[in-house]
Motif scaffolding. Structure first.
Motif, short mmCIF file in Angstrom:
data_model
loop_
_atom_site.label_atom_id
_atom_site.label_comp_id
_atom_site.label_asym_id
_atom_site.label_seq_id
_atom_site.Cartn_x
_atom_site.Cartn_y
_atom_site.Cartn_z
N ILE A 7 0.87 -1.11 0.12
CA ILE A 7 -0.07 0.13 -0.11
C ILE A 7 0.96 1.25 -0.02
CG2 ILE A 7 -1.45 1.54 1.52
CD1 ILE A 7 -2.98 -1.61 2.07
N SER A 8 1.99 1.17 0.63
CA SER A 8 2.68 2.35 0.67
C SER A 8 3.57 2.65 -0.81
CB SER A 8 3.87 2.21 1.79
OG SER A 8 3.45 1.89 2.90
N GLY A 50 -4.57 6.72 -3.49
CA GLY A 50 -4.83 6.48 -1.77
C GLY A 50 -5.87 5.41 -1.33
N LEU A 51 -5.92 4.85 -0.26
CA LEU A 51 -6.55 4.01 0.44
C LEU A 51 -7.21 4.41 1.43
CD1 LEU A 51 -6.99 0.59 0.22
CD2 LEU A 51 -5.45 0.53 1.95
N SER A 52 -8.59 4.04 1.68
CA SER A 52 -9.38 4.35 2.77
C SER A 52 -10.08 2.93 3.30
CB SER A 52 -10.33 5.36 2.71
OG SER A 52 -9.72 6.42 2.50
N VAL A 53 -10.29 2.66 4.41
CA VAL A 53 -10.68 1.48 4.92
C VAL A 53 -11.99 1.75 5.61
CG1 VAL A 53 -10.21 -0.72 6.14
CG2 VAL A 53 -8.55 0.58 5.14
N LEU A 54 -13.07 0.75 5.46
CA LEU A 54 -14.16 0.56 6.18
C LEU A 54 -14.34 -0.77 6.91
CD1 LEU A 54 -16.68 2.21 3.14
CD2 LEU A 54 -15.52 3.39 4.94
N GLY A 55 -14.59 -0.74 8.01
CA GLY A 55 -14.63 -2.08 9.01
C GLY A 55 -16.17 -2.51 9.35
N ASN A 79 -0.92 3.97 6.08
CA ASN A 79 0.01 4.18 4.94
C ASN A 79 -0.55 4.41 3.55
OD1 ASN A 79 2.85 2.97 6.39
ND2 ASN A 79 1.05 2.02 7.29
N GLY A 80 -1.94 4.23 3.47
CA GLY A 80 -2.34 4.81 2.14
C GLY A 80 -2.99 6.27 2.04
N ASN A 81 -2.46 7.15 3.00
CA ASN A 81 -2.92 8.10 2.90
C ASN A 81 -4.52 8.48 2.96
OD1 ASN A 81 -0.49 9.86 3.14
ND2 ASN A 81 -0.62 10.27 0.77
#
Length: 264
Positions: free
Chosen positions: A166-167, A175-180, A197-199
């Motif tokens: 991801i970096s 970029g990377l965003s995460v939904l849990g 690390n994915g901004n």
């Protein structure tokens, strides 16, 4: 408060008695950027990477995600680009670069999603970045949005392998965003680390209200980068403050010398 015209941030501090120890006080420092309206943004290139393995098959996971995404689709701009990659044992591209104006087609694809199989998160992430690069918008908002319960049990599943991947992709402008979702297998620390690390940002979604807030009401704030390097350095007067500790953001602590190092 919003920042004044010549300032990048609005800053406010509030101090109050600590509720669990009357001999202590709490200091809150708030930081705010200028308000950004979603319809004023440059076009977005979103790739939704959705975990459809067996553990995601429940109303508080895949069911909640799909109902929220359908609401989000209504907020898309005409020139936004939407792709959907699903993963379980393997990664599959379900939607390949549809424009925001094709809302009905996007919603139709969402409605046929179902869960089954094991969880190869690394393969899904690699495929999602491949699609994001394919539709890369120069000067736009290019982002992979990972929706999962945080279970990565097949493939490059170690924290370090995924963070490295991801970096590397972050440096290409994606970029990377995460939904849990859900509680059963929730790997909270890993998901936060991936987003950092994915901004991007990491949110835990436990209700329709929270999902609507993240994906609809605050979509622009949660997907648009307004600053990549923000640091707070606070110095207390030892005459008045004997000792202090940080509450929240503990995993972002920096050494004093690192404040002038833009690589940190």
């Amino acid at each position: 408060p919003e920042p004044k015209k010549d300032q990048p941030f609005g800053i406010e501090t509030t101090i109050a008695e600590c509720p669990w120890n009357e001999d202590h006080e709490l200091l809150m420092v708030g930081c705010r950027t200028k308000e950004v309206e979603y319809n004023e943004n440059a076009p977005s290139n979103y790739v939704f990477l959705i975990n459809v393995s067996v553990p995601m098959y429940s109303s508080d996971k895949l069911g909640l995600l799909l109902s929220s995404l359908q609401k989000m689709i209504d907020r898309l701009q005409r020139d936004d680009v939407i792709s959907i990659v699903v993963y379980s044992g393997k990664a599959t591209v379900m939607l390949d670069g549809l424009k925001g104006k094709d809302k009905n087609k996007i919603i139709d694809e969402l409605q046929i999603l179902s869960a089954g199989g094991t969880t190869n998160g690394a393969a899904g992430i690699e495929k999602a970045y491949e699609i994001a690069q394919k539709y890369f918008i120069e000067g736009g908002n290019n982002r992979v949005i990972l929706a999962t319960d945080g279970d990565f049990n097949v493939g490059a599943s170690s924290d370090s392998s995924l963070v490295k991947l991801i970096s590397e992709k972050r440096d290409t402008g994606i970029g990377l965003s995460v939904l849990g979702f859900g509680l059963d297998n929730l790997n909270d620390s890993m998901m936060e680390k991936l987003a950092d690390n994915g901004n991007g940002v990491y949110f835990y979604i436990d209700s329709q209200k929270e999902a609507d807030k993240v994906l609809c009401k605050e979509l622009s704030a949660n997907t648009t980068i307004v600053a990549k390097d923000v640091k707070f350095q606070i110095e207390f007067n030892p005459v008045y403050v004997k000792e202090y500790r940080l509450i929240g953001y503990e995993n972002r602590l920096l050494e004093t010398a690192d404040f002038d190092n833009d690589l940190k």
